[in-house]
Design a protein around this motif. Structure first.
Motif, PDB file in Angstrom:
ATOM      1  N   LEU A  16     -11.779   6.330  -6.228  1.00  0.00           N
ATOM      2  CA  LEU A  16     -13.227   6.857  -5.819  1.00  0.00           C
ATOM      3  C   LEU A  16     -13.380   6.644  -4.226  1.00  0.00           C
ATOM      4  N   LEU A  17     -12.813   5.222  -3.799  1.00  0.00           N
ATOM      5  CA  LEU A  17     -12.928   5.162  -2.476  1.00  0.00           C
ATOM      6  C   LEU A  17     -12.340   6.177  -1.496  1.00  0.00           C
ATOM      7  N   ALA A  18     -11.117   6.453  -1.771  1.00  0.00           N
ATOM      8  CA  ALA A  18     -10.345   7.522  -1.106  1.00  0.00           C
ATOM      9  C   ALA A  18     -11.097   8.762  -0.921  1.00  0.00           C
ATOM     10  N   ASN A  19     -11.998   9.223  -2.093  1.00  0.00           N
ATOM     11  CA  ASN A  19     -12.419  10.511  -2.087  1.00  0.00           C
ATOM     12  C   ASN A  19     -13.714  10.170  -1.396  1.00  0.00           C
ATOM     13  N   PHE A  20     -14.386   9.058  -1.248  1.00  0.00           N
ATOM     14  CA  PHE A  20     -15.532   8.576  -0.487  1.00  0.00           C
ATOM     15  C   PHE A  20     -15.256   8.887   0.884  1.00  0.00           C
ATOM     16  N   VAL A  77       1.598  14.038  -3.731  1.00  0.00           N
ATOM     17  CA  VAL A  77       1.181  15.217  -3.275  1.00  0.00           C
ATOM     18  C   VAL A  77      -0.343  14.731  -2.585  1.00  0.00           C
ATOM     19  N   MET A  78      -0.985  13.849  -2.979  1.00  0.00           N
ATOM     20  CA  MET A  78      -2.310  13.587  -2.412  1.00  0.00           C
ATOM     21  C   MET A  78      -1.998  12.978  -1.196  1.00  0.00           C
ATOM     22  N   VAL A  79      -1.057  12.035  -0.810  1.00  0.00           N
ATOM     23  CA  VAL A  79      -0.894  11.196   0.306  1.00  0.00           C
ATOM     24  C   VAL A  79      -0.284  12.351   1.294  1.00  0.00           C
ATOM     25  N   ALA A  80       0.572  13.118   1.009  1.00  0.00           N
ATOM     26  CA  ALA A  80       1.045  14.065   2.080  1.00  0.00           C
ATOM     27  C   ALA A  80       0.111  15.162   2.431  1.00  0.00           C
ATOM     28  N   CYS A  81      -0.887  15.617   1.384  1.00  0.00           N
ATOM     29  CA  CYS A  81      -2.147  16.513   1.874  1.00  0.00           C
ATOM     30  C   CYS A  81      -3.007  15.847   2.806  1.00  0.00           C
ATOM     31  N   ALA A 181      -5.448   8.220   2.545  1.00  0.00           N
ATOM     32  CA  ALA A 181      -3.944   8.169   2.152  1.00  0.00           C
ATOM     33  C   ALA A 181      -3.595   6.665   2.062  1.00  0.00           C
ATOM     34  N   ALA A 182      -4.075   5.817   2.787  1.00  0.00           N
ATOM     35  CA  ALA A 182      -3.837   4.244   2.568  1.00  0.00           C
ATOM     36  C   ALA A 182      -4.264   3.646   1.282  1.00  0.00           C
ATOM     37  N   LEU A 183      -5.612   4.007   0.867  1.00  0.00           N
ATOM     38  CA  LEU A 183      -5.978   3.788  -0.547  1.00  0.00           C
ATOM     39  C   LEU A 183      -5.136   4.395  -1.617  1.00  0.00           C
ATOM     40  N   ILE A 184      -4.734   5.773  -1.592  1.00  0.00           N
ATOM     41  CA  ILE A 184      -4.251   6.147  -2.643  1.00  0.00           C
ATOM     42  C   ILE A 184      -2.537   5.371  -2.879  1.00  0.00           C
ATOM     43  N   LEU A 185      -2.210   5.061  -1.702  1.00  0.00           N
ATOM     44  CA  LEU A 185      -0.689   4.451  -1.725  1.00  0.00           C
ATOM     45  C   LEU A 185      -0.975   3.393  -2.569  1.00  0.00           C
ATOM     46  N   ARG A 186      -2.139   2.523  -2.548  1.00  0.00           N
ATOM     47  CA  ARG A 186      -2.088   1.290  -3.289  1.00  0.00           C
ATOM     48  C   ARG A 186      -2.468   1.408  -4.894  1.00  0.00           C
ATOM     49  N   ILE A 187      -2.869   2.752  -5.216  1.00  0.00           N
ATOM     50  CA  ILE A 187      -3.131   2.885  -6.707  1.00  0.00           C
ATOM     51  C   ILE A 187      -1.684   3.017  -7.342  1.00  0.00           C
ATOM     52  N   SER A 188      -1.572   2.094  -8.297  1.00  0.00           N
ATOM     53  CA  SER A 188      -0.431   1.595  -9.358  1.00  0.00           C
ATOM     54  C   SER A 188      -0.580   2.324 -10.518  1.00  0.00           C
ATOM     55  N   LEU A 189       0.473   3.217 -10.833  1.00  0.00           N
ATOM     56  CA  LEU A 189       0.583   4.102 -11.864  1.00  0.00           C
ATOM     57  C   LEU A 189       2.161   3.724 -12.387  1.00  0.00           C
ATOM     58  N   PRO A 190       2.189   3.851 -13.860  1.00  0.00           N
ATOM     59  CA  PRO A 190       3.521   3.808 -14.408  1.00  0.00           C
ATOM     60  C   PRO A 190       4.371   5.149 -14.055  1.00  0.00           C
TER      61      PRO A 190
END
Length: 413
Positions: A16-20, A77-81, A181-190
């Motif tokens: 949400l914060l990245a989108n914001f 994909v999101m970080v690159a964009c 991009a910095a926020l998305i990098l911190r999202i942890s997914l399996p």
């Protein structure tokens, strides 16, 4: 409340914060670009062309974005964009006269192209970070954040551009993508696959990956999904004209200039905030919201065409987006609930591609129609079109939902 529980989940909160942050920067850019165009060209046609270029790239890059979201690491994909958009956003600094308007067109096209690659991955990530019974609350929060983004980005962006200039707004937009991009990098997914089986799993996923042909077949066999997609893709026929009218109302009808643009966009954003909250409160009735809300939105735009002052016009815009926010959250939730996750990247890419191309063409036609018809008359016709289409499709969604509910066990809310 479900919303407060969702906000405590780190992954969803970061999404949400990245989108914001990227959204606020984008609205800084939008207000600055539209104001700059009207200042250096003085024509609504330039606004219509620019707004059309903000949507037409979805025709090519939207389907590609869906395939990337379903096949590759969505975070990557999101970080690159975001990184690429951070660079592109700076090109508007070179616009100083009408001779440079081509830079606006090229930069707008490029920004939207990478947004089209980014958005399917972002939307498809939502069901991966929240539970099924939290989907409507998550989508309602998305609408509220979208409203906050629009209100903060447009209202503050209008004041910012007026006092510090459009160049500063363009720089802020670039920085916002870096923060996202910095926020998305911190999202942890399996990970989808790991170890020595990575390549084998990759080939297996590719072989079993549903195609767009499979998706079209499934849509035809699922009336509720078909009508929901029709609702989200037919609205832009009138919505594109209404988007062009925002700046035209502010500058030409009410003579309010940059502050008027900011006021109208701020009212629209406030409406989305309230609409998201209302959707969360009414989360047990997604079919009701899907059936009625967009018709109310269209009627509010009809009322806007009669507004005697910009303040009443802003109130009508706010009412329209309260209903629109509720409708968007419910329609997206219906798609997530009634389609397998394997199709999510492609279905949201398909939805955004069709709606974006239609809204782009509508904005292009709207810019031309404004050279022939009065803005108020055009706003009345577009609002009436949305109202009638939404009423018809709302009835069909209601009927299809009753069939779907009788054929499947109830899902927890």
């Amino acid at each position: 409340m479900t919303s407060s529980l969702l906000l405590r989940q780190a992954n969803f909160r970061r999404l949400l914060l990245a989108n914001f942050f990227s959204g606020v920067g984008d609205w800084f850019n939008s207000v600055a670009v539209l104001s700059l165009l009207l200042e250096i060209t003085g024509t609504a046609m330039a606004v219509g062309i620019t707004l059309a270029l903000r949507t037409l790239p979805y025709l090519v890059f939207g389907p590609l974005g869906g395939m990337l979201a379903d096949r590759f690491n969505r975070k990557a994909v999101m970080v690159a964009c975001d990184l690429v958009r951070a660079v592109i956003a700076l090109c508007f600094l070179f616009v100083s006269s009408a001779d440079d308007v081509w830079i606006v067109y090229a930069g707008t096209f490029a920004l939207v192209a990478f947004s089209a690659l980014y958005n399917p991955a972002r939307i498809s990530l939502i069901p991966d970070v929240v539970e099924r019974d939290q989907l409507l609350s998550a989508n309602a929060l998305e609408e509220s954040v979208f409203g906050i983004v629009m209100a903060a980005g447009s209202l503050v962006g209008g004041v910012f551009a007026a006092y510090w200039g459009t160049d500063a707004a363009f720089v802020c937009n670039s920085l916002s993508f870096l923060l996202s991009a910095a926020l998305i990098l911190r999202i942890s997914l399996p990970p989808r696959s790991s170890g020595v089986r990575r390549e084998a799993d990759k080939e297996e996923r590719k072989a079993n990956e549903p195609s767009y042909r499979d998706l079209f077949s499934l849509i035809r066999q699922t009336p509720l999904v078909l009508y929901t997609l029709l609702m989200t893709t037919l609205w832009p026929i009138g919505g594109g004209i209404l988007n062009v009218l925002i700046s035209v109302y502010a500058y030409q009808v009410f003579a309010a200039g940059k502050s008027g643009v900011g006021l109208l966009y701020g009212a629209i954003g406030l409406g989305f905030i309230v609409g998201g909250v209302a959707a969360d409160l009414l989360k047990r009735r997604p079919y009701h919201m899907a059936s009625c809300s967009l018709a109310v939105e269209g009627f509010a735009h009809v009322l806007t065409s009669f507004a005697p002052t910009i303040y009443l016009a802003a109130a009508c815009y706010a009412l329209s987006t309260v209903a629109g926010g509720m409708g968007n959250a419910s329609l997206r939730t219906l798609l997530m609930r009634h389609l397998d996750n394997a199709y999510h990247g492609r279905v949201f890419a398909l939805e955004s591609t069709i709606s974006s191309v239609l809204i782009g063409l509508s904005m292009l036609v709207g810019g031309w129609l404004l050279t022939v018809f009065e803005p108020r008359l055009l706003g009345f016709a577009a609002g009436l079109l949305i109202t009638l289409c939404s009423l018809i499709l709302g009835v069909l969604i209601w009927q299809a939902s009753r069939t779907a509910d009788s054929a499947a066990p109830a899902q927890p809310d």
